[in-house]
Design a protein around this motif. Structure first.
Motif, PDB file in Angstrom:
ATOM      1  N   THR A 302      -9.144   2.951  35.948  1.00  0.00           N
ATOM      2  CA  THR A 302      -9.421   4.282  36.491  1.00  0.00           C
ATOM      3  C   THR A 302      -9.095   4.383  37.972  1.00  0.00           C
ATOM      4  N   VAL A 303      -9.057   3.251  38.651  1.00  0.00           N
ATOM      5  CA  VAL A 303      -8.635   3.199  40.052  1.00  0.00           C
ATOM      6  C   VAL A 303      -7.776   1.952  40.220  1.00  0.00           C
ATOM      7  N   ARG A 304      -7.076   1.875  41.321  1.00  0.00           N
ATOM      8  CA  ARG A 304      -6.268   0.694  41.585  1.00  0.00           C
ATOM      9  C   ARG A 304      -7.170  -0.534  41.602  1.00  0.00           C
ATOM     10  N   THR A 305      -6.729  -1.615  41.023  1.00  0.00           N
ATOM     11  CA  THR A 305      -7.442  -2.883  40.797  1.00  0.00           C
ATOM     12  C   THR A 305      -8.472  -2.779  39.685  1.00  0.00           C
ATOM     13  N   GLY A 306      -8.622  -1.605  39.059  1.00  0.00           N
ATOM     14  CA  GLY A 306      -9.494  -1.499  37.898  1.00  0.00           C
ATOM     15  C   GLY A 306     -10.936  -1.202  38.172  1.00  0.00           C
ATOM     16  N   GLY A 307     -11.354  -1.193  39.429  1.00  0.00           N
ATOM     17  CA  GLY A 307     -12.742  -0.907  39.767  1.00  0.00           C
ATOM     18  C   GLY A 307     -13.592  -2.158  39.748  1.00  0.00           C
ATOM     19  N   TYR A 308     -14.614  -2.191  40.595  1.00  0.00           N
ATOM     20  CA  TYR A 308     -15.479  -3.363  40.707  1.00  0.00           C
ATOM     21  C   TYR A 308     -16.817  -3.182  40.006  1.00  0.00           C
ATOM     22  N   ASP A 337     -17.966   9.739  27.918  1.00  0.00           N
ATOM     23  CA  ASP A 337     -17.273  10.603  28.875  1.00  0.00           C
ATOM     24  C   ASP A 337     -15.797  10.255  28.928  1.00  0.00           C
ATOM     25  N   VAL A 338     -14.969  11.273  29.097  1.00  0.00           N
ATOM     26  CA  VAL A 338     -13.517  11.078  29.142  1.00  0.00           C
ATOM     27  C   VAL A 338     -13.044  11.284  30.580  1.00  0.00           C
ATOM     28  N   TYR A 339     -12.298  10.311  31.077  1.00  0.00           N
ATOM     29  CA  TYR A 339     -11.767  10.403  32.427  1.00  0.00           C
ATOM     30  C   TYR A 339     -10.592  11.379  32.483  1.00  0.00           C
ATOM     31  N   PRO A 340     -10.405  12.042  33.626  1.00  0.00           N
ATOM     32  CA  PRO A 340      -9.241  12.924  33.754  1.00  0.00           C
ATOM     33  C   PRO A 340      -7.951  12.119  33.799  1.00  0.00           C
ATOM     34  N   GLY A 341      -6.862  12.751  33.449  1.00  0.00           N
ATOM     35  CA  GLY A 341      -5.556  12.110  33.544  1.00  0.00           C
ATOM     36  C   GLY A 341      -5.141  11.401  32.276  1.00  0.00           C
ATOM     37  N   THR A 342      -3.988  10.794  32.327  1.00  0.00           N
ATOM     38  CA  THR A 342      -3.452  10.040  31.203  1.00  0.00           C
ATOM     39  C   THR A 342      -3.128   8.628  31.679  1.00  0.00           C
ATOM     40  N   PRO A 343      -3.194   7.611  30.818  1.00  0.00           N
ATOM     41  CA  PRO A 343      -3.600   7.700  29.413  1.00  0.00           C
ATOM     42  C   PRO A 343      -5.087   8.036  29.273  1.00  0.00           C
ATOM     43  N   ARG A 344      -5.495   8.438  28.080  1.00  0.00           N
ATOM     44  CA  ARG A 344      -6.873   8.826  27.819  1.00  0.00           C
ATOM     45  C   ARG A 344      -7.783   7.609  27.909  1.00  0.00           C
ATOM     46  N   ILE A 345      -8.792   7.695  28.761  1.00  0.00           N
ATOM     47  CA  ILE A 345      -9.766   6.610  28.918  1.00  0.00           C
ATOM     48  C   ILE A 345     -11.157   7.170  28.665  1.00  0.00           C
ATOM     49  N   VAL A 346     -11.889   6.483  27.788  1.00  0.00           N
ATOM     50  CA  VAL A 346     -13.244   6.908  27.428  1.00  0.00           C
ATOM     51  C   VAL A 346     -14.239   5.875  27.945  1.00  0.00           C
ATOM     52  N   GLN A 347     -15.317   6.343  28.529  1.00  0.00           N
ATOM     53  CA  GLN A 347     -16.357   5.434  29.022  1.00  0.00           C
ATOM     54  C   GLN A 347     -17.003   4.722  27.839  1.00  0.00           C
ATOM     55  N   PRO A 348     -16.974   3.374  27.833  1.00  0.00           N
ATOM     56  CA  PRO A 348     -17.525   2.642  26.691  1.00  0.00           C
ATOM     57  C   PRO A 348     -19.047   2.543  26.748  1.00  0.00           C
ATOM     58  N   ALA A 349     -19.632   1.992  25.685  1.00  0.00           N
ATOM     59  CA  ALA A 349     -21.078   1.881  25.574  1.00  0.00           C
ATOM     60  C   ALA A 349     -21.655   0.824  26.500  1.00  0.00           C
ATOM     61  N   SER A 350     -20.842  -0.123  26.919  1.00  0.00           N
ATOM     62  CA  SER A 350     -21.286  -1.126  27.886  1.00  0.00           C
ATOM     63  C   SER A 350     -20.069  -1.646  28.632  1.00  0.00           C
ATOM     64  N   LEU A 351     -20.329  -2.184  29.819  1.00  0.00           N
ATOM     65  CA  LEU A 351     -19.272  -2.694  30.683  1.00  0.00           C
ATOM     66  C   LEU A 351     -19.796  -3.926  31.399  1.00  0.00           C
ATOM     67  N   THR A 365     -12.642   9.877  42.624  1.00  0.00           N
ATOM     68  CA  THR A 365     -11.414  10.683  42.710  1.00  0.00           C
ATOM     69  C   THR A 365     -10.209   9.877  42.254  1.00  0.00           C
ATOM     70  N   GLY A 366     -10.456   8.721  41.659  1.00  0.00           N
ATOM     71  CA  GLY A 366      -9.392   7.760  41.388  1.00  0.00           C
ATOM     72  C   GLY A 366      -8.199   8.280  40.642  1.00  0.00           C
ATOM     73  N   ARG A 367      -8.395   9.028  39.566  1.00  0.00           N
ATOM     74  CA  ARG A 367      -7.266   9.448  38.754  1.00  0.00           C
ATOM     75  C   ARG A 367      -6.758  10.827  39.147  1.00  0.00           C
ATOM     76  N   ASP A 368      -7.345  11.392  40.197  1.00  0.00           N
ATOM     77  CA  ASP A 368      -6.840  12.666  40.700  1.00  0.00           C
ATOM     78  C   ASP A 368      -5.787  12.463  41.776  1.00  0.00           C
ATOM     79  N   LEU A 369      -5.574  11.208  42.170  1.00  0.00           N
ATOM     80  CA  LEU A 369      -4.643  10.903  43.252  1.00  0.00           C
ATOM     81  C   LEU A 369      -3.395  10.256  42.683  1.00  0.00           C
TER      82      LEU A 369
END
Length: 498
Positions: A302-308, A337-351, A365-369
């Motif tokens: 969802t953001v560069r490096t994948g998020g921490y 929840d579905v993130y904006p942008g493509t490809p389609r990314i859905v928030q999973p049940a656990s991370l 704002t990660g996928r809006d940039l």
């Protein structure tokens, strides 16, 4: 670290010194600007004032340290991350096992004093500059406001702290400072904010000046200072003046406060100005807010490096949202929840680091940039009109304050702000009312770096965190004085327990 380097670090903490005598060097230094060749023009005054703002976006303030203190140390969130030693400095805060060497509390101390030092230089040098008098007043007012703001964070975080209102003349003067009692520090904060309110324009600003402090920034912060001190009559009167005279209004939609396209809007009284960074990696002292990457879901693209995956909302906090409270979907990512942008990314049940699948959404704002960036240009509000409404609601009590508490609640449920609704509270018991205001503040200002300070000032920090299972001790109501500063200056007596 050598003694010389430690001394330099301490000097850096306080910003620039007043300047050495002319006999120190025969030639004018060519590699830096000194007070003897600066502070001559209107441009110098404005640049010096801008420098006092600069620490707000740095590692020790809103870009990194403050969400550790304001969020992770509160009941709103836990560290998250990748486990093991990942984010050990945040783990120490989260678990209330904080050594005096913790880099976050050290950076916070130094950033505050750097900002104070720069404000002191403005106040010491700008009065003598021949320049437009309105701009001179504004520069002085901004410096007074910023000095008060930095001290407000210091005194709430550490308790008694050195009070410095003029540029120190020498290293010796810096390294022998003692801690000033907190009431005296608050007295200076109040003095500065009153002076700032007299010096600053009412706004609004335009062009390159958007985001500067205004008269109403100072008065709104003064109301919050009075509330923190427990001076309810003055908190109420200051807050009501802002409400009635500032021309500010609540944004019709809560989400508008966290929209890049609507920054510095009608509700904003003061916010930290971030902008997009050109680099493709995070910079804790860069122009963009790195929370975009640090709060990003770990393992998702969802953001560069994948998020921490840091600063994970607690399940108890998420479960506490009332049904149909629109702030929830602005504030958190939840499973499905579905993130904006493509490809389609859905928030999973656990991370990783988030067993219930929650992440902070408010600053995303990660996928809006384009391309994906690590940091974000989204500003962080320091003070909004909703805060002033709830300050007034708390300080004035239920008889006068309920209408303002209910205005905030109506917006939370997407209802007309000025029209009575079924969501309105009708509490008359003072104890229950105070708890309701504190609860409303929790959900209105979630992840805006405010919760820990609210728990502290209402004397609920210890029981709330113990109920959450944290090993908090009575002395943890203040942070430790950084050991690196005490190594330089033994007069900085440590807070008990550390």
């Amino acid at each position: 670290m050598t003694n010389k380097k430690v001394v330099c670090a301490s000097l850096l903490m306080l910003g620039l010194l007043a300047g050495c005598g002319k006999d120190y060097l025969d030639e004018q230094p060519r590699d830096r600007i000194t007070s003897e060749i600066f502070y001559k023009t209107e441009t110098d005054a404005i640049q010096a004032t801008n420098a006092a703002y600069a620490e707000l976006v740095r590692y020790g303030m809103f870009n990194y340290s403050l969400w550790g203190i304001g969020d992770v140390m509160s009941d709103n969130s836990t560290l998250g991350g990748g486990g093991g030693s990942d984010g050990i400095e945040f783990q120490q805060l989260d678990n209330y096992n904080i050594p005096s060497s913790n880099p976050l509390i050290t950076a916070h101390w130094r950033s505050c004093y750097l900002g104070i030092g720069r404000a002191n230089l403005v106040l010491a040098n700008v009065p003598a500059i021949t320049m437009n008098e309105d701009l001179k007043k504004r520069s002085l007012g901004e410096a007074q406001f910023l000095r008060a703001l930095y001290y407000f964070y210091l005194v709430r975080g550490y308790g008694d702290v050195p009070l410095i209102t003029t540029p120190p003349a020498s290293a010796e003067a810096v390294n022998t400072l003692t801690r000033t009692p907190a009431p005296q520090v608050y007295e200076q904060i109040v003095t500065d904010l009153k002076a700032a309110a007299d010096n600053l324009p009412t706004g609004p600003y335009s062009g390159d000046d958007i985001g500067r402090a205004s008269k109403w920034s100072a008065k709104g912060l003064l109301a919050k200072v009075y509330l923190t001190q427990g001076n309810l009559p003055l908190a109420a009167s200051q807050a009501l003046e802002v409400i009635q005279q500032s021309g500010k209004t609540l944004n019709p939609a809560y989400a508008d406060n966290f929209n890049v396209a609507k920054e510095n809007g009608p509700e904003s009284l003061f916010e930290v100005q971030f902008r997009t960074s050109p680099q493709e990696y995070y910079d804790q002292n860069g122009p963009g807010f790195i929370g975009n990457g640090f709060f990003g879901a770990r393992g998702l693209n969802t953001v560069r490096t994948g998020g921490y995956g840091f600063n994970i909302p607690e399940k108890e906090f998420v479960d506490g949202y009332e049904t149909n409270d629109l702030r929830r979907d602005v504030t958190i990512w939840k499973p499905g929840d579905v993130y904006p942008g493509t490809p389609r990314i859905v928030q999973p049940a656990s991370l990783p680091g988030s067993p219930f699948g929650y992440n902070v959404k408010k600053w995303f704002t990660g996928r809006d940039l384009t391309p994906l960036q690590y940091d974000s240009p989204l500003n962080i509000p320091v003070l909004r009109l909703a805060d002033v409404y709830l300050i007034y609601a708390e300080a004035a009590g239920p008889a006068l304050g309920l209408p303002y508490l209910n205005r905030v609640r109506r917006r939370a449920f997407g209802l007309p702000i000025e029209v009575p609704s079924a969501r309105d509270l009708t509490i008359t018991d003072v104890t229950a009312y105070k708890a309701a205001v504190l609860r409303e503040r929790r959900y209105e200002f979630a992840f805006e770096d405010d919760r820990w300070y609210d728990l502290k000032r209402t004397n609920t920090l210890i029981p709330v965190m113990r109920a959450q299972g944290k090993n908090i001790q009575d002395f943890n109501v203040v942070l430790p004085i950084p050991q690196s500063e005490r190594d330089v200056n033994p007069n900085l007596v440590q807070n008990p327990g550390y």
